[in-house]
Design a protein around this motif. Structure first.
Motif, PDB file in Angstrom:
ATOM      1  N   SER A 169      63.580  21.803  42.215  1.00 47.14           N
ATOM      2  CA  SER A 169      63.286  23.034  42.957  1.00 47.14           C
ATOM      3  C   SER A 169      64.400  23.328  43.952  1.00 47.14           C
ATOM      4  O   SER A 169      65.151  22.449  44.373  1.00 47.14           O
ATOM      5  CB  SER A 169      61.957  22.906  43.696  1.00 47.14           C
ATOM      6  N   VAL A 170      64.488  24.588  44.333  1.00 40.68           N
ATOM      7  CA  VAL A 170      65.465  25.002  45.334  1.00 40.68           C
ATOM      8  C   VAL A 170      65.217  24.250  46.635  1.00 40.68           C
ATOM      9  O   VAL A 170      66.156  23.861  47.328  1.00 40.68           O
ATOM     10  CB  VAL A 170      65.397  26.530  45.550  1.00 40.68           C
ATOM     11  N   ARG A 171      63.972  24.006  46.942  1.00 40.74           N
ATOM     12  CA  ARG A 171      63.622  23.280  48.170  1.00 40.74           C
ATOM     13  C   ARG A 171      64.221  21.870  48.173  1.00 40.74           C
ATOM     14  O   ARG A 171      64.727  21.398  49.188  1.00 40.74           O
ATOM     15  CB  ARG A 171      62.111  23.228  48.319  1.00 40.74           C
ATOM     16  N   ILE A 172      64.164  21.185  47.056  1.00 36.12           N
ATOM     17  CA  ILE A 172      64.739  19.843  46.967  1.00 36.12           C
ATOM     18  C   ILE A 172      66.257  19.908  47.100  1.00 36.12           C
ATOM     19  O   ILE A 172      66.861  19.082  47.785  1.00 36.12           O
ATOM     20  CB  ILE A 172      64.324  19.153  45.648  1.00 36.12           C
ATOM     21  N   GLN A 173      66.893  20.888  46.456  1.00 39.16           N
ATOM     22  CA  GLN A 173      68.338  21.033  46.566  1.00 39.16           C
ATOM     23  C   GLN A 173      68.746  21.346  48.006  1.00 39.16           C
ATOM     24  O   GLN A 173      69.740  20.809  48.505  1.00 39.16           O
ATOM     25  CB  GLN A 173      68.828  22.118  45.618  1.00 39.16           C
TER      26      GLN A 173
END
Length: 55
Positions: free
Chosen positions: A17-21
């Motif tokens: 997810s973008v959040r993890i990146q």
């Protein structure tokens, strides 16, 4: 390829997810140079970089 780019590519390829990146960028960008230096000093890296100048 350095550790940072390898990790980003792995996250992208695994469709993280973008959040993890974003979390990775926020937490690790400040220390990434230190981590890379540790890998380099231990001869863990497999690349040699040269800058040549032709006069």
């Amino acid at each position: 390829m350095d550790w940072y780019r390898f990790t980003l590519m792995s996250l992208t390829n695994k469709k993280a997810s973008v959040r993890i990146q974003e979390f990775f960028n926020e937490k690790y960008l400040d220390i990434i140079d230190d981590l890379q230096l540790i890998f380099d000093k231990s001869e863990f890296s497999s690349e040699i970089h040269l800058v040549l100048k032709n006069n």
